[in-house]
Write an enzyme that holds these catalytic residues in place. Structure first.
Site, mmCIF file in Angstrom:
data_model
loop_
_atom_site.group_PDB
_atom_site.id
_atom_site.type_symbol
_atom_site.label_atom_id
_atom_site.label_comp_id
_atom_site.label_asym_id
_atom_site.label_seq_id
_atom_site.Cartn_x
_atom_site.Cartn_y
_atom_site.Cartn_z
ATOM 1 N N HIS A 1 1.688 5.344 -2.174
ATOM 2 C CA HIS A 1 0.940 6.217 -3.081
ATOM 3 C C HIS A 1 1.107 5.639 -4.489
ATOM 4 C CE1 HIS A 1 0.315 9.916 -5.496
ATOM 5 N NE2 HIS A 1 -0.349 10.393 -4.455
ATOM 6 N N LYS B 1 4.089 20.563 -1.174
ATOM 7 C CA LYS B 1 3.587 19.994 0.085
ATOM 8 C C LYS B 1 4.304 20.591 1.295
ATOM 9 C CE LYS B 1 2.145 15.598 -1.945
ATOM 10 N NZ LYS B 1 0.682 15.705 -2.063
ATOM 11 N N CYS C 1 -5.229 8.252 -3.880
ATOM 12 C CA CYS C 1 -4.160 7.688 -4.739
ATOM 13 C C CYS C 1 -3.483 6.505 -4.068
ATOM 14 C CB CYS C 1 -3.118 8.735 -5.116
ATOM 15 S SG CYS C 1 -3.747 9.979 -6.217
ATOM 16 N N GLN D 1 5.326 13.081 2.292
ATOM 17 C CA GLN D 1 4.525 13.416 3.477
ATOM 18 C C GLN D 1 5.351 13.583 4.747
ATOM 19 O OE1 GLN D 1 1.486 14.321 3.311
ATOM 20 N NE2 GLN D 1 0.902 13.585 1.284
ATOM 21 N N ASP E 1 10.267 7.735 -0.206
ATOM 22 C CA ASP E 1 9.329 8.752 -0.687
ATOM 23 C C ASP E 1 9.013 9.675 0.497
ATOM 24 O OD1 ASP E 1 7.044 10.207 -1.186
ATOM 25 O OD2 ASP E 1 5.901 8.540 -2.028
HETATM 26 N N1 PLP Z 1 3.956 10.112 -2.420
HETATM 27 C C1 PLP Z 1 3.120 10.406 -1.413
HETATM 28 C C2 PLP Z 1 3.239 9.660 -0.120
HETATM 29 C C3 PLP Z 1 2.161 11.398 -1.579
HETATM 30 O O1 PLP Z 1 1.326 11.683 -0.568
HETATM 31 C C4 PLP Z 1 2.089 12.081 -2.816
HETATM 32 C C5 PLP Z 1 1.051 13.097 -3.028
HETATM 33 O O2 PLP Z 1 0.045 13.153 -2.373
HETATM 34 C C6 PLP Z 1 2.994 11.756 -3.817
HETATM 35 C C7 PLP Z 1 3.914 10.768 -3.583
HETATM 36 C C8 PLP Z 1 2.994 12.461 -5.126
HETATM 37 O O3 PLP Z 1 3.362 13.788 -4.981
HETATM 38 P P1 PLP Z 1 3.306 14.796 -6.203
HETATM 39 O O4 PLP Z 1 1.917 14.700 -6.754
HETATM 40 O O5 PLP Z 1 3.612 16.120 -5.612
HETATM 41 O O6 PLP Z 1 4.331 14.347 -7.194
#
Ligand code: PLP
Length: 405
Positions: free
Chosen positions: A123, A226, A364, A203, A200
């Site tokens: 992401h 999430k 993203c 998900q 990370d």
């Molecule tokens: N990392 C992953 C794999 C994501 O899917 C997302 C959000 O869709 C993020 C990071 C960023 O999350 P946040 O916008 O809640 O900080």
């Protein structure tokens, strides 16, 4: 596995009818999940009956709010099985957690010419955070390649290490492909080369049980919103040995022990990384959400969503010219798809007119899109409250859209 209708009843929004006609079919859970009543109630109750700033307050309400906030931290600790609650830092979300590590870790341990390893399926929050410090400090990003069906090339990963490698930062589950990465192996290889690994978990946390000690990761990031919790709160788990050695992220209240114009000393963990008034209402909501999913059981959720995802993929594959991206096996409840040459934006817009919420675009993850040679996809992502009927509505909806083209 659990009473799905009872669970759906916990989420008032799922009863909405869109465009005066279509019951909401919410399939955008990878972007954000809906909130059960118990989460909103706990937050409302705290605002109405407890609200006071946490820490340092000598009065009743402040102490009660502090107790609630710290109890929430303990709930998070238990949820990810961290060894100590001092390893649980509250942040605004995954993005802030990763930025915190990128900034503070690179300040403490990286110099010009050093390298960070990320993967091709990250992401943007796990790319751009590192690019910002890379530009400032002359650090280089190395990228783990992926196969055409979206699986990390572990042999190539092993080949990326050298004496300049200082950290690995990789997603647990791809928000586009649904790939579940073998993070235990990724961490093990990083450690073999003497460097820490950040995972990370944005998900993964909503879909299966997390055990940071078993994973042996050095940092783990996730977002409250999430996993059925409120927006604006997230978590950074960090091993004490690393957090102790890293400088603070931001300056302000709560993160200090003593301040003078000559010298300031910083607070103990985890407060060193929590400058300013924390979102103590959201931490209560997050803890409620974690208790909610724990009561249903992460194993039950995982099993149910696996079954539903398999059903969705097999039904969708019966549609002519359907392409589903990502691996065939070992995948999570994220289904990115494309039908013939129908633009993903057209597909998403027309599904919306039938009350079906999906996401369209690059999600993203522009470098990943470029790797796959596409501009974007339509993405349906499932959660614990989705049903077979939701999937049938999606499949019928896609068929209707196809007929229009
Ligand atoms: N990392 C992953 C794999 C994501 O899917 C997302 C959000 O869709 C993020 C990071 C960023 O999350 P946040 O916008 O809640 O900080």
């Amino acid at each position: 596995m659990y009473d799905i209708q009872k669970v759906r009843g916990d989420f008032p929004i799922l009863g909405r009818v869109l465009y005066d006609k279509y019951p909401l079919v919410y399939l955008d859970n990878a972007a954000t999940t809906q909130k059960p009543r118990c989460v909103v109630d706990a937050m409302t109750d705290e605002y109405y009956n407890v609200n006071a700033n946490v820490h340092r307050g000598i009065h009743f309400l402040s102490q009660q709010a502090t107790d609630l906030h710290e109890a929430s931290r303990e709930t998070v600790r238990r949820f990810v099985n961290a060894g100590s609650s001092s390893e649980i830092v509250f942040t605004r979300g995954t993005t802030e957690s990763i930025n915190l590590v990128a900034t503070c870790f690179s300040d403490a341990f990286m110099k010009e010419g050093d390298e960070v390893i990320v993967s091709h399926m990250e992401h943007h929050s796990n790319i751009v955070s590192w690019q910002i410090v890379a530009q400032r400090k002359g650090i280089r990003l190395r990228v783990i390649p992926i196969s055409d069906d979206g699986v990390l090339d572990i042999e190539a990963y092993k080949g990326l290490f050298n004496e300049r490698t200082k950290i690995v930062s990789c997603s647990h589950v791809s928000n586009v492909l649904g790939t579940i990465n073998n993070v235990k192996e990724i961490v093990r290889i990083a450690h073999e080369h003497g460097v820490p690994a950040l995972i990370d978990g944005a998900q993964s946390t909503p879909h299966f049980g997390i055990d940071v000690q078993d994973m042996d990761c050095d940092f783990f990031a996730f977002s409250g919103h999430k996993i059925y919790g409120p927006t604006g709160i997230g978590v950074l788990y960090g091993k004490e040995e690393w957090l102790e050695k890293m400088p603070p992220y931001m300056g302000g209240g709560d993160m200090i022990k003593t301040v003078s114009f000559d010298r300031t000393t910083f607070n103990d963990l985890p407060y060193k990384f929590e400058a300013g008034t924390p979102d103590y209402i959201a931490s209560t909501g997050l803890a409620k959400a974690l208790e909610y999913v724990s009561d249903i059981g992460l194993d039950n959720i995982c099993e149910y969503e696996k079954w539903l995802t398999e059903y969705a993929v097999s039904e969708m594959m019966n549609i002519d010219e359907m392409v589903i991206y990502g691996p065939k096996e070992n995948r999570d409840a994220v289904i990115s798809f494309q039908v013939g040459n129908i633009h993903h934006l057209d597909m998403g817009t027309l599904l919306d007119r039938l009350g079906i919420a999906v996401r369209t675009g690059h999600h993203c993850a522009e470098p990943l899109m470029r790797r796959m040679g596409i501009e974007g996809t339509c993405r349906a992502s499932l959660a614990l409250y989705n049903t077979k009927e939701d999937v049938d509505s999606l499949v019928n909806g896609i068929r209707r859209v196809c007929k229009m083209f």
